[in-house]
Design a protein around this motif. Structure first.
Motif, PDB file in Angstrom:
ATOM      1  N   PHE A 253      18.851  -8.910  -6.640  1.00 12.21           N
ATOM      2  CA  PHE A 253      17.857  -7.848  -6.592  1.00 12.21           C
ATOM      3  C   PHE A 253      16.535  -8.362  -6.041  1.00 12.21           C
ATOM      4  N   ILE A 254      15.835  -7.493  -5.326  1.00 14.06           N
ATOM      5  CA  ILE A 254      14.454  -7.738  -4.932  1.00 14.06           C
ATOM      6  C   ILE A 254      13.596  -6.852  -5.822  1.00 14.06           C
ATOM      7  N   LEU A 255      12.891  -7.469  -6.735  1.00 10.51           N
ATOM      8  CA  LEU A 255      12.114  -6.711  -7.716  1.00 10.51           C
ATOM      9  C   LEU A 255      10.778  -6.271  -7.129  1.00 10.51           C
ATOM     10  N   VAL A 256      10.513  -4.980  -7.250  1.00  9.85           N
ATOM     11  CA  VAL A 256       9.264  -4.388  -6.761  1.00  9.85           C
ATOM     12  C   VAL A 256       8.466  -3.960  -7.995  1.00  9.85           C
ATOM     13  N   PRO A 257       7.499  -4.761  -8.419  1.00  7.56           N
ATOM     14  CA  PRO A 257       6.765  -4.433  -9.644  1.00  7.56           C
ATOM     15  C   PRO A 257       5.811  -3.263  -9.451  1.00  7.56           C
ATOM     16  N   GLN A 258       5.429  -2.643 -10.557  1.00  7.86           N
ATOM     17  CA  GLN A 258       4.520  -1.497 -10.492  1.00  7.86           C
ATOM     18  C   GLN A 258       3.049  -1.900 -10.524  1.00  7.86           C
ATOM     19  N   LEU A 259       2.781  -3.172 -10.789  1.00  6.46           N
ATOM     20  CA  LEU A 259       1.403  -3.625 -10.874  1.00  6.46           C
ATOM     21  C   LEU A 259       1.164  -4.803  -9.953  1.00  6.46           C
ATOM     22  N   THR A 260      -0.015  -4.849  -9.356  1.00  9.54           N
ATOM     23  CA  THR A 260      -0.460  -5.984  -8.558  1.00  9.54           C
ATOM     24  C   THR A 260      -1.605  -6.657  -9.315  1.00  9.54           C
ATOM     25  N   PRO A 261      -1.502  -7.965  -9.612  1.00  7.02           N
ATOM     26  CA  PRO A 261      -0.390  -8.853  -9.276  1.00  7.02           C
ATOM     27  C   PRO A 261       0.484  -9.219 -10.477  1.00  7.02           C
TER      28      PRO A 261
ATOM     29  N   VAL B  97       0.846  -1.193   0.000  1.00  5.86           N
ATOM     30  CA  VAL B  97       0.000   0.000   0.000  1.00  5.86           C
ATOM     31  C   VAL B  97       0.886   1.250   0.000  1.00  5.86           C
ATOM     32  N   ASN B  98       1.407   1.559  -1.167  1.00  8.35           N
ATOM     33  CA  ASN B  98       2.284   2.718  -1.302  1.00  8.35           C
ATOM     34  C   ASN B  98       2.149   3.239  -2.730  1.00  8.35           C
ATOM     35  N   ASN B  99       2.971   4.220  -3.063  1.00  8.29           N
ATOM     36  CA  ASN B  99       2.839   4.798  -4.389  1.00  8.29           C
ATOM     37  C   ASN B  99       3.800   4.177  -5.396  1.00  8.29           C
ATOM     38  N   THR B 100       4.312   2.948  -5.089  1.00  7.81           N
ATOM     39  CA  THR B 100       5.034   2.208  -6.119  1.00  7.81           C
ATOM     40  C   THR B 100       4.055   1.673  -7.146  1.00  7.81           C
ATOM     41  N   THR B 101       2.917   1.171  -6.671  1.00  5.77           N
ATOM     42  CA  THR B 101       1.910   0.607  -7.555  1.00  5.77           C
ATOM     43  C   THR B 101       1.212   1.703  -8.359  1.00  5.77           C
ATOM     44  N   VAL B 102       0.983   1.422  -9.650  1.00  3.24           N
ATOM     45  CA  VAL B 102       0.209   2.328 -10.495  1.00  3.24           C
ATOM     46  C   VAL B 102      -1.262   1.955 -10.307  1.00  3.24           C
ATOM     47  N   TRP B 103      -1.910   2.657  -9.388  1.00  8.92           N
ATOM     48  CA  TRP B 103      -3.257   2.274  -8.963  1.00  8.92           C
ATOM     49  C   TRP B 103      -4.313   2.506 -10.022  1.00  8.92           C
ATOM     50  N   ASP B 104      -4.089   3.477 -10.925  1.00 11.29           N
ATOM     51  CA  ASP B 104      -5.132   3.770 -11.903  1.00 11.29           C
ATOM     52  C   ASP B 104      -5.048   2.889 -13.146  1.00 11.29           C
ATOM     53  N   ASP B 105      -4.099   1.960 -13.169  1.00 10.40           N
ATOM     54  CA  ASP B 105      -4.009   1.037 -14.295  1.00 10.40           C
ATOM     55  C   ASP B 105      -5.164   0.035 -14.205  1.00 10.40           C
ATOM     56  N   PRO B 106      -5.893  -0.193 -15.303  1.00 12.86           N
ATOM     57  CA  PRO B 106      -7.026  -1.123 -15.251  1.00 12.86           C
ATOM     58  C   PRO B 106      -6.626  -2.550 -14.878  1.00 12.86           C
ATOM     59  N   ARG B 107      -5.330  -2.878 -15.009  1.00 13.53           N
ATOM     60  CA  ARG B 107      -4.868  -4.216 -14.626  1.00 13.53           C
ATOM     61  C   ARG B 107      -4.515  -4.314 -13.158  1.00 13.53           C
ATOM     62  N   SER B 108      -4.572  -3.198 -12.427  1.00  9.05           N
ATOM     63  CA  SER B 108      -4.229  -3.195 -11.010  1.00  9.05           C
ATOM     64  C   SER B 108      -5.295  -3.946 -10.223  1.00  9.05           C
ATOM     65  N   GLY B 109      -4.855  -4.938  -9.421  1.00 12.93           N
ATOM     66  CA  GLY B 109      -5.793  -5.801  -8.718  1.00 12.93           C
ATOM     67  C   GLY B 109      -5.789  -5.594  -7.217  1.00 12.93           C
ATOM     68  N   SER B 110      -6.423  -6.512  -6.527  1.00 16.55           N
ATOM     69  CA  SER B 110      -6.604  -6.422  -5.085  1.00 16.55           C
ATOM     70  C   SER B 110      -5.286  -6.614  -4.333  1.00 16.55           C
ATOM     71  N   GLN B 111      -5.167  -5.911  -3.206  1.00 12.44           N
ATOM     72  CA  GLN B 111      -4.017  -6.052  -2.324  1.00 12.44           C
ATOM     73  C   GLN B 111      -4.260  -7.087  -1.229  1.00 12.44           C
ATOM     74  N   ILE B 112      -5.435  -7.675  -1.177  1.00 14.31           N
ATOM     75  CA  ILE B 112      -5.752  -8.598  -0.084  1.00 14.31           C
ATOM     76  C   ILE B 112      -6.366  -9.905  -0.569  1.00 14.31           C
ATOM     77  N   ASP B 113      -6.837  -9.940  -1.797  1.00 16.79           N
ATOM     78  CA  ASP B 113      -7.387 -11.168  -2.360  1.00 16.79           C
ATOM     79  C   ASP B 113      -6.263 -12.197  -2.502  1.00 16.79           C
ATOM     80  N   PHE B 114      -6.503 -13.429  -2.032  1.00 11.34           N
ATOM     81  CA  PHE B 114      -5.459 -14.453  -2.078  1.00 11.34           C
ATOM     82  C   PHE B 114      -5.012 -14.733  -3.511  1.00 11.34           C
ATOM     83  N   ALA B 115      -5.899 -14.543  -4.461  1.00 18.18           N
ATOM     84  CA  ALA B 115      -5.532 -14.768  -5.866  1.00 18.18           C
ATOM     85  C   ALA B 115      -4.387 -13.861  -6.305  1.00 18.18           C
TER      86      ALA B 115
END
Length: 442
Positions: free
Chosen positions: A389-397, A23-41
């Motif tokens: 490296f520990i990769l931190v992607p911009q999209l979930t998941p 839950v930070n501003n690494t993720t591009v939240w307005d991307d239509p592919r951005s998914g849930s941060q809590i769904d197990f999927a």
């Protein structure tokens, strides 16, 4: 023997891990592919992609309180912040080789209880558990706990070091034949005794990860950690940090290979270098909206700056060193120095508030074609700026899919990354010895 096999002995192996974007501003939240941060999927998708890419481990952050800014809960936190060990225990059932790393505070937990949970995860996963040790001297977070946030900044590492040592005493308390022995630890922060009720973990000790750049943090890493989650992303900074931390290991009877340094990084790919640069610039603008830029600026200045134009110049007023407008975040300990650096950068390049925040808050990012990214990552490892490296992607998941499909094969082609897992445990992936009782290594 193939060309790939002939090259491999002359190249330093690269380690890769996947960070679930939180839950930070690494993720591009307005991307239509951005998914849930809590769904197990979401967790399942990223973990399975990382395992398909033969990554060492899957890394989960953790927050112990909803962050607040100017008395209001931070917008992104309302999506939820699940407990990391619970998620990883579930992921152990849907993965086979991928390491499972949980962030857990050494300030607001107790050794017996946490050592038990980590040992259980190590058994359930067949030796894939890891603990990212974090500390907190934050009274705001501490209000959720009986002790509160009473620890001074330096004291938190003292407690953390004793916490890790105590946990290892508990993991070592069973005999090689598989019977429990009484344990007793009496120290400055903990006094515990009894019998540990979980057999010794398959790894001996779950892998210990640590992140901290202060002198105390570097010393703690050299003394107690197996992996360092570093923030030093540029080649020059990375080499300096790498040399400093590795140099400290000898004082604790450890070899340079006993500790892996892995900075958190992002990546942006394109079919051409120009396309990748254009995509990267667009991602950074979406990560740092005008509202986000002001929020981050207020954290540094300790003032309400809502009347300022994000596309205008930085404030002429100085930060208020004692004021807090944001709670539950890592704070800047020398705001005046940070503000001075930001002003110098802004003036030298003619940057607005938003542009300055974009340039100063981004992680090291590898941007280019898949081959350019693979070449540059390999260079960092070859020149001892990092072990991986520990990769931190911009999209979930789905933020790692393209990297695994397009970059990992090129790293394998260069002979710097594995083509298969060679053992079942996380220590096997990292090339770390399995500790035996009382800290001796096999």
């Amino acid at each position: 023997m193939t060309l790939r096999q002939r090259r491999r002995p002359n190249r330093r192996p690269m380690h890769l891990a996947a960070h679930f974007p939180g839950v930070n501003n690494t993720t591009v939240w307005d991307d239509p592919r951005s998914g849930s941060q809590i769904d197990f999927a979401s967790f399942t998708h990223l973990a399975r992609v990382a395992e398909r890419g033969l990554f060492d481990f899957f890394f989960l952050a953790e927050g112990l309180r909803l962050r607040e800014h100017k008395g209001r809960v931070h917008d992104l936190d309302v999506v939820g912040r699940p407990e990391s060990l619970t998620v990883l225990a579930a992921l152990a059932a849907v993965t086979e080789r991928l390491g499972l790393a949980a962030t857990v505070s050494a300030t607001f937990n107790e050794p017996y209880e946490l050592a038990r949970r980590l040992a259980s995860l190590d058994h359930l996963s067949g030796g894939r558990a890891a603990w990212n040790v974090v500390t907190s001297s934050d009274a705001f977070t501490g209000e959720n706990f009986r002790r509160g946030g009473y620890l001074e900044h330096a004291e938190r590492y003292t407690r953390a070091a004793e916490f890790v040592a105590t946990a290892r005493e508990l993991w070592d308390s069973w005999t090689p034949e598989g019977t429990p022995r009484p344990f007793a630890h009496h120290g400055r922060h903990f006094s515990v005794s009894g019998e540990f009720d979980v057999p010794r973990p398959p790894q001996g000790h779950p892998v210990v990860i640590q992140a901290g750049d202060s002198g105390e943090g570097r010393e703690f890493a050299a003394a107690a950690a197996d992996v360092v989650f570093s923030r030093h992303g540029t080649l020059e900074e990375g080499r300096a940090f790498y040399a400093d931390v590795k140099r400290r290991l000898a004082a604790y009877g450890r070899a340079p290979t006993d500790l892996k340094i892995m900075p958190g990084v992002t990546h942006v790919l394109g079919d051409t270098a120009a396309e990748a640069q254009e995509r990267a610039a667009g991602i950074r603008r979406r990560q740092v909206s005008p509202q986000t830029a002001l929020l981050i600026l207020e954290q540094v200045w300790g003032r309400d700056l809502s009347s300022y134009d994000p596309d205008g110049p930085l404030p002429r007023i100085d930060p208020d060193p004692g004021a807090e407008v944001s709670h539950g975040r890592v704070r800047h300990h020398d705001r005046l120095a940070v503000a001075a650096r930001w002003r110098a950068l802004s003036e030298a390049k003619g940057l607005s508030i938003r542009q300055t925040v974009i340039e100063t808050t981004g992680r090291q990012s590898f941007v280019g074609t898949p081959r350019q990214v693979a070449d540059e990552m390999a260079r960092f490892v070859a020149e001892e700026a990092t072990d991986g490296f520990i990769l931190v992607p911009q999209l979930t998941p789905g933020g790692l899919d393209e990297f695994v499909d397009r970059v990992v094969p090129l790293l394998q082609e260069r002979g710097v990354f594995r083509t298969e897992y060679t053992g079942p445990t996380l220590r096997d992936h990292l090339g770390l010895a399995r500790p035996v009782a009382k800290g001796r290594t096999a």
